[in-house]
Design an enzyme around this catalytic site. Structure first.
Site, short mmCIF file in Angstrom:
data_model
loop_
_atom_site.label_atom_id
_atom_site.label_comp_id
_atom_site.label_asym_id
_atom_site.label_seq_id
_atom_site.Cartn_x
_atom_site.Cartn_y
_atom_site.Cartn_z
N LYS A 191 29.25 97.07 49.50
CA LYS A 191 30.17 97.77 48.61
C LYS A 191 31.10 96.80 47.88
O LYS A 191 31.58 95.82 48.45
CB LYS A 191 31.02 98.76 49.40
CG LYS A 191 30.23 99.88 50.03
CD LYS A 191 29.93 100.97 49.03
CE LYS A 191 31.15 101.84 48.83
NZ LYS A 191 30.93 102.97 47.93
N ARG A 192 31.33 97.11 46.59
CA ARG A 192 32.36 96.42 45.79
C ARG A 192 33.11 97.50 45.01
O ARG A 192 32.94 97.66 43.81
CB ARG A 192 31.72 95.40 44.84
CG ARG A 192 31.24 94.14 45.54
CD ARG A 192 30.69 93.12 44.57
NE ARG A 192 31.66 92.68 43.59
CZ ARG A 192 31.41 91.78 42.64
NH1 ARG A 192 30.21 91.24 42.55
NH2 ARG A 192 32.35 91.42 41.79
N ASN A 193 33.90 98.25 45.73
CA ASN A 193 34.61 99.38 45.13
C ASN A 193 35.63 98.91 44.09
O ASN A 193 36.29 97.87 44.28
CB ASN A 193 35.34 100.18 46.22
CG ASN A 193 34.37 100.82 47.20
OD1 ASN A 193 33.30 101.26 46.82
ND2 ASN A 193 34.74 100.86 48.47
N HIS A 248 30.69 113.24 26.14
CA HIS A 248 30.32 114.20 27.20
C HIS A 248 29.43 113.51 28.25
O HIS A 248 28.52 114.14 28.80
CB HIS A 248 29.61 115.42 26.61
CG HIS A 248 30.44 116.18 25.62
ND1 HIS A 248 31.33 117.16 25.97
CD2 HIS A 248 30.53 116.07 24.27
CE1 HIS A 248 31.93 117.65 24.90
NE2 HIS A 248 31.46 116.99 23.84
N SER A 282 33.53 97.81 52.45
CA SER A 282 33.66 98.87 53.44
C SER A 282 33.52 98.28 54.83
O SER A 282 32.86 97.25 55.03
CB SER A 282 32.58 99.93 53.20
OG SER A 282 32.42 100.77 54.31
#
Length: 290
Positions: free
Chosen positions: A137-139, A6, A131
């Site tokens: 960013k390192r999506n 959960h 981005s």
């Protein structure tokens, strides 16, 4: 590392255990492939209504179908299957199962690569996942593609099941859905497999972050270990209630579980300080995960 249920800390586990769970699903799929080839890749030859009437009443039609199967490298069915599309549906659903396994891996990787977790990251490629306005960013690009593909595969599987509802000896149309569902499913699963190979092939595993997160709840993750050790002395339900209260105190007072346990008359009446310290050590409650 922390095992989670959960989305909250449950019990300690290892990253290797997590990977082995993923692998078990992949291995099951690999074992199924040979059976699916035998069961589902059937030659289709039966004439207009499936009776092969144009080749006479003897076994000529059956022998022709058998030889055609040999030449095409397909299985010879027991009977014409034009309107029994379960074999095609099974193939598409098998691909959807593969996609589901890969999608589960991808979702875990995406969450674990968030800055707050920082436990893994996809292989670094300059500018990949960056981005246009946020250079930090390192999506998780591959994981996002895998997750999308898994959803597309479930959609194709649904279409395959829909095709099974056909009319009489030659369907009036539902099987046309296979023209979309089958190729789309194969393209999607190959793309997902390709992205999974890339993501896992160079996955960055951040053991320091895993250790930090494991310790972040200050011992609460081994509440079960304390309860199970205490149960033989005072009974399981009483042990549960006692440790539950101790965990509640630790959370409300922002203290470690060990600090609270050391002040508990019930716990100190059963365990000495060294035993309590051992019980609160996540590495001592690994089960078979190690």
């Amino acid at each position: 590392m922390a095992g989670r249920t959960h989305l909250q800390h449950a019990l300690p586990c290892t990253f290797g255990y997590k990977c082995a769970v993923y692998l078990s699903g992949v291995l099951r799929h690999l074992e199924q492939i040979k059976e699916i080839k035998k069961r589902c890749l059937l030659v289709q030859f039966g004439g207009a209504a499936g009776t092969i009437a144009s080749l006479g009443v003897d076994d000529t039609g059956l022998r022709v179908r058998e030889q055609l199967a040999v030449e095409l490298g397909l299985q010879n069915p027991d009977i014409t299957w034009h309107v029994a599309r379960d074999n095609v549906a099974e193939i598409i659903n098998f691909l959807a199962l593969v996609g589901g396994t890969l999608g589960k891996i991808a979702l875990d990787l995406m969450i674990m690569s968030s800055n707050e977790f920082d436990e893994v990251s996809e292989p670094f490629v300059p500018h990949r996942g960056a981005s246009s306005t946020m250079p930090q960013k390192r999506n998780p690009i591959s994981s996002e593609v895998i997750l999308a593909a898994s959803k597309m595969l479930r959609s194709s599987a649904s279409l395959g099941l829909d095709v099974m509802i056909t009319d009489f000896e030659r369907a009036s149309g539902p099987w046309h859905l296979e023209w979309v569902a089958v190729p789309d499913a194969f393209v999607a699963v190959v793309g997902a497999l390709h992205q999974t190979n890339f993501a896992l092939g160079g996955l960055v595993v951040k053991v320091d972050s895993m250790e930090r997160n494991l310790r972040s709840t200050k011992g609460l993750i081994v509440g079960e270990a304390v309860m199970m050790a205490l149960a033989p002395h005072i009974g399981r339900q009483k042990a549960h209630d006692e440790v539950h209260g101790d965990c509640k105190s630790a959370i409300e007072q922002n203290r470690s579980l060990l600090q609270v346990l050391e002040e508990s008359p019930v716990l100190t009446g059963v365990f000495n300080k060294e035993q309590l310290t051992s019980l609160c050590d996540p590495s001592q409650y690994m089960g078979r995960a190690s």
